[in-house]
Design a protein around this motif. Structure first.
Motif, PDB file in Angstrom:
ATOM      1  N   MET A   1       2.735  -2.840  -4.750  1.00 47.53           N
ATOM      2  CA  MET A   1       2.664  -1.828  -5.796  1.00 47.53           C
ATOM      3  C   MET A   1       1.807  -2.337  -6.942  1.00 47.53           C
ATOM      4  N   GLN A   2       0.975  -1.489  -7.467  1.00 46.27           N
ATOM      5  CA  GLN A   2       0.153  -1.804  -8.625  1.00 46.27           C
ATOM      6  C   GLN A   2       0.570  -0.940  -9.807  1.00 46.27           C
ATOM      7  N   LYS A   3       0.566  -1.517 -10.982  1.00 53.59           N
ATOM      8  CA  LYS A   3       0.815  -0.768 -12.202  1.00 53.59           C
ATOM      9  C   LYS A   3      -0.444  -0.774 -13.051  1.00 53.59           C
ATOM     10  N   MET A   4      -0.852   0.421 -13.488  1.00 53.39           N
ATOM     11  CA  MET A   4      -2.007   0.551 -14.366  1.00 53.39           C
ATOM     12  C   MET A   4      -1.588   1.309 -15.616  1.00 53.39           C
ATOM     13  N   ILE A   5      -2.284   1.072 -16.695  1.00 49.85           N
ATOM     14  CA  ILE A   5      -2.032   1.772 -17.944  1.00 49.85           C
ATOM     15  C   ILE A   5      -3.190   2.725 -18.212  1.00 49.85           C
ATOM     16  N   GLU A   6      -2.885   4.008 -18.262  1.00 54.72           N
ATOM     17  CA  GLU A   6      -3.877   5.018 -18.619  1.00 54.72           C
ATOM     18  C   GLU A   6      -3.889   5.184 -20.136  1.00 54.72           C
ATOM     19  N   ARG A   7      -5.067   5.320 -20.700  1.00 59.84           N
ATOM     20  CA  ARG A   7      -5.215   5.482 -22.147  1.00 59.84           C
ATOM     21  C   ARG A   7      -5.956   6.779 -22.451  1.00 59.84           C
ATOM     22  N   THR A  15      -5.901   6.068 -33.070  1.00 52.90           N
ATOM     23  CA  THR A  15      -4.809   6.683 -32.315  1.00 52.90           C
ATOM     24  C   THR A  15      -5.146   6.700 -30.836  1.00 52.90           C
ATOM     25  N   VAL A  16      -4.315   6.096 -30.032  1.00 54.94           N
ATOM     26  CA  VAL A  16      -4.477   6.077 -28.582  1.00 54.94           C
ATOM     27  C   VAL A  16      -3.111   6.303 -27.947  1.00 54.94           C
ATOM     28  N   TYR A  17      -3.073   7.148 -26.914  1.00 52.94           N
ATOM     29  CA  TYR A  17      -1.838   7.402 -26.173  1.00 52.94           C
ATOM     30  C   TYR A  17      -1.918   6.685 -24.829  1.00 52.94           C
ATOM     31  N   GLU A  18      -0.814   6.080 -24.404  1.00 52.76           N
ATOM     32  CA  GLU A  18      -0.777   5.337 -23.151  1.00 52.76           C
ATOM     33  C   GLU A  18       0.365   5.824 -22.267  1.00 52.76           C
ATOM     34  N   PHE A  19       0.128   5.777 -20.958  1.00 46.61           N
ATOM     35  CA  PHE A  19       1.219   6.024 -20.012  1.00 46.61           C
ATOM     36  C   PHE A  19       0.961   5.225 -18.741  1.00 46.61           C
ATOM     37  N   PRO A  20       2.031   4.746 -18.082  1.00 51.85           N
ATOM     38  CA  PRO A  20       1.863   3.926 -16.880  1.00 51.85           C
ATOM     39  C   PRO A  20       1.682   4.771 -15.622  1.00 51.85           C
ATOM     40  N   VAL A  21       0.918   4.239 -14.701  1.00 52.31           N
ATOM     41  CA  VAL A  21       0.724   4.843 -13.382  1.00 52.31           C
ATOM     42  C   VAL A  21       1.002   3.763 -12.348  1.00 52.31           C
ATOM     43  N   PHE A  22       1.866   4.078 -11.386  1.00 49.08           N
ATOM     44  CA  PHE A  22       2.205   3.137 -10.318  1.00 49.08           C
ATOM     45  C   PHE A  22       1.585   3.626  -9.010  1.00 49.08           C
ATOM     46  N   ARG A  23       1.015   2.693  -8.245  1.00 44.91           N
ATOM     47  CA  ARG A  23       0.361   3.073  -6.994  1.00 44.91           C
ATOM     48  C   ARG A  23       0.832   2.181  -5.844  1.00 44.91           C
ATOM     49  N   ALA A  63       7.944  -3.475   1.085  1.00 49.17           N
ATOM     50  CA  ALA A  63       8.186  -4.841   1.543  1.00 49.17           C
ATOM     51  C   ALA A  63       8.357  -4.898   3.059  1.00 49.17           C
ATOM     52  N   GLU A  64       8.857  -3.815   3.643  1.00 49.58           N
ATOM     53  CA  GLU A  64       9.076  -3.758   5.097  1.00 49.58           C
ATOM     54  C   GLU A  64       7.920  -3.102   5.833  1.00 49.58           C
ATOM     55  N   GLY A  65       6.828  -2.802   5.105  1.00 48.73           N
ATOM     56  CA  GLY A  65       5.639  -2.224   5.740  1.00 48.73           C
ATOM     57  C   GLY A  65       5.815  -0.797   6.196  1.00 48.73           C
ATOM     58  N   ARG A  66       6.655  -0.012   5.483  1.00 45.90           N
ATOM     59  CA  ARG A  66       6.960   1.344   5.930  1.00 45.90           C
ATOM     60  C   ARG A  66       6.305   2.443   5.086  1.00 45.90           C
ATOM     61  N   ILE A  67       5.498   2.077   4.122  1.00 45.55           N
ATOM     62  CA  ILE A  67       4.762   3.096   3.370  1.00 45.55           C
ATOM     63  C   ILE A  67       3.435   3.334   4.069  1.00 45.55           C
ATOM     64  N   ARG A  68       3.297   4.505   4.651  1.00 42.97           N
ATOM     65  CA  ARG A  68       2.121   4.828   5.456  1.00 42.97           C
ATOM     66  C   ARG A  68       0.961   5.321   4.609  1.00 42.97           C
ATOM     67  N   GLY A  69       1.228   6.316   3.758  1.00 43.08           N
ATOM     68  CA  GLY A  69       0.154   6.926   2.985  1.00 43.08           C
ATOM     69  C   GLY A  69       0.151   6.469   1.545  1.00 43.08           C
ATOM     70  N   PRO A  70      -0.995   6.604   0.865  1.00 46.85           N
ATOM     71  CA  PRO A  70      -1.073   6.224  -0.550  1.00 46.85           C
ATOM     72  C   PRO A  70      -0.183   7.114  -1.411  1.00 46.85           C
ATOM     73  N   LEU A  71       0.425   6.509  -2.420  1.00 42.22           N
ATOM     74  CA  LEU A  71       1.384   7.215  -3.256  1.00 42.22           C
ATOM     75  C   LEU A  71       1.143   6.834  -4.717  1.00 42.22           C
ATOM     76  N   THR A  72       0.993   7.850  -5.564  1.00 42.36           N
ATOM     77  CA  THR A  72       0.772   7.651  -6.997  1.00 42.36           C
ATOM     78  C   THR A  72       1.948   8.248  -7.758  1.00 42.36           C
ATOM     79  N   ILE A  73       2.491   7.486  -8.704  1.00 43.71           N
ATOM     80  CA  ILE A  73       3.678   7.921  -9.434  1.00 43.71           C
ATOM     81  C   ILE A  73       3.448   7.763 -10.932  1.00 43.71           C
ATOM     82  N   VAL A  74       3.680   8.868 -11.664  1.00 49.39           N
ATOM     83  CA  VAL A  74       3.553   8.882 -13.117  1.00 49.39           C
ATOM     84  C   VAL A  74       4.924   9.267 -13.671  1.00 49.39           C
TER      85      VAL A  74
END
Length: 351
Positions: A1-7, A15-23, A63-74
Motif C-alpha cells: 500500500m502506498q500513501k500519497m498526500i494531495e495538495r 493557504t493549501v488544503y491536503e488530503f491523503p490518498v491510499f493506493r 499481504a497474502e497476495g489477494r488484491i487483484r486489481g488496483p484500488l484507490t481510497i480517499v
C-alpha cells in the motif's frame, strides 16, 4: 500500500488544503479497478469510519497476495469542508465562500478522458478539488461515493444504465433500498463518474462490469464501531464479488431483495409551517395514503397552533430530519412512494 498526500491550492497566499490518498497496486492489471471516497460532505462520517475499518482487511489481503486489481481510497475527500466552522458549528455541506454544495458542479465530461476537464487554475479551491477527485476516479471500474443522510435507511443511488447489473453489489453491501435515477443536471460526483460513459462504445462503457453509486449510510449520528465494522464488511464483499479482491470464504451475492424505487417516486414532503416537529414515523415504516406523518407545533399554547402533515401516497419512509426545528418549506422527510410523485420537485435531489 502506498500513501500519497494531495495538495489543493487555496484562494489566498499561504493557504493549501491536503488530503491523503491510499493506493493498492494489485497483481493483475486486467482485473477490475476500484475507487472509494468518503466525506465529500465533510461532516458525514459513517463512510469515514467504514473505510477505516476496511483498511486492515485490505492490508491482510495485500499481504497474502489477494488484491487483484488496483484500488484507490480517499477516506476524507473534502479538506475544504473539513476546515469550515461557523460560530463553533461545523459546516461541511456547502462551500462558505461560494455557497455551492460540495456535491454539485462537478464537470460532466462527454467521454472518460481527463483532457476534457476544464481549466480551473483560476476557478477557486473547491473547483480544483472537484477536478482532482474526478481525475482520481476517472476510468475506474468501481466508484463508490460514501455519504449519509440526516436519519435514514442504508440505501444506494444508482443510474438506470447500471441496473440490474448492480443488484449483486446492493446485496453484497446490505443496502436496504435502491433509488434509480436517469438525469443529472446539477453535476453530482456520481454523475461525473457515470455520465462520461453514456455516449461511448459499449466496449468502453462496459456497463456489465461498471459500478458507480452514491452510498447513503443511514444517519449523521450513526458513527460507532459496530456499524463501521458491518459497513466495512459490505464494502469488502462488494470488492470480492466484483473481482478486485480474492477471498474464497466470501459467498457470492446475486439477488437484491429490497425495494427499488425510481427517483420520480420520491416525495420530499416540505413543511407547511415553521416550528417544532413531532414525528409519527421513522425510517423504514410503511405508510398508507392519508396516514399522519408528523405534526408541526408552530404556535405553542394557542388554539390552532398545530398543523398535521399526511402521506400523499402509500410507500415507506426513507429518511427524516435529525433536527426537530424546521422552517416553512424545508423538507420533513423522504417518502419512497409506490407510484410517481405528484410534486413537481420529484425526481430531484435536495440541496
Amino acid at each position: 500500500m502506498q500513501k500519497m498526500i494531495e495538495r489543493i491550492a487555496g484562494d489566498a497566499e499561504g493557504t493549501v488544503y491536503e488530503f491523503p490518498v491510499f493506493r493498492f497496486e494489485g497483481k493483475d492489471r486486467a482485473a477490475p479497478s476500484g475507487y472509494l471516497q468518503a466525506a465529500l460532505h465533510a461532516g458525514e462520517l459513517p463512510g469515514v469510519v467504514a473505510i477505516d475499518a476496511l483498511m486492515p482487511m485490505l492490508a491482510k489481503a495485500e499481504a497474502e497476495g489477494r488484491i487483484r486489481g488496483p484500488l484507490t481510497i480517499v477516506p476524507w475527500a473534502n479538506p475544504i469542508g473539513r476546515a469550515q466552522y461557523h460560530f463553533g458549528e461545523h459546516q461541511g455541506r456547502f462551500n462558505l465562500g461560494t455557497r455551492t454544495n460540495f456535491n454539485r458542479s462537478f464537470p460532466l465530461l462527454a467521454a472518460p478522458d481527463a483532457k476534457l476537464l476544464p481549466d480551473v487554475s483560476l476557478g477557486g479551491a473547491d473547483r480544483r478539488l472537484k477536478n482532482r477527485l474526478v481525475q482520481l476516479s476517472l476510468g475506474q471500474d468501481i466508484v463508490l461515493d460514501l455519504h449519509c443522510d440526516d436519519e435514514g435507511l442504508a440505501y444506494l443511488y444508482i443510474h438506470t444504465s447500471l441496473w440490474p447489473h448492480m443488484a449483486d453489489c446492493a446485496a453484497a453491501m446490505g443496502a436496504e433500498a435502491v433509488l434509480l435515477w436517469n438525469e443529472d443536471n446539477t453535476g453530482t460526483f456520481e454523475g461525473a463518474a457515470i455520465m462520461p460513459y453514456q455516449n461511448v462504445p459499449a466496449s468502453v462503457a462496459r456497463f456489465d462490469r461498471r459500478v458507480v453509486t452514491t452510498v447513503e449510510y443511514r444517519g449523521m449520528l450513526d458513527v460507532h464501531g459496530a456499524l463501521a465494522a458491518s459497513d466495512a464488511e459490505g464494502l469488502y464483499r462488494l470488492l470480492v464479488t466484483r473481482g478486485v479482491v480474492e477471498d474464497s470464504s466470501v459467498p457470492k451475492f446475486e439477488k437484491f431483495s429490497g425495494p427499488v424505487v425510481p427517483l420520480e417516486n420520491i416525495d420530499m414532503m416540505p413543511s407547511p409551517r415553521a416550528g417544532a416537529i413531532l414525528y409519527d414515523v421513522k425510517p423504514g415504516d410503511r405508510v398508507k395514503k392519508g396516514d399522519r406523518l408528523a405534526t408541526i407545533v408552530h404556535a405553542p399554547c394557542e388554539a390552532g397552533g398545530r398543523t398535521e402533515v399526511f402521506a400523499p401516497q402509500s410507500g415507506f419512509i426513507l429518511t427524516r430530519r435529525s433536527r426537530r426545528i424546521i422552517r416553512a418549506g424545508e423538507d420533513l422527510l423522504k417518502l419512497a412512494g409506490d407510484g410517481r410523485s405528484s410534486d413537481a420537485r420529484s425526481g430531484t435531489l435536495e440541496d
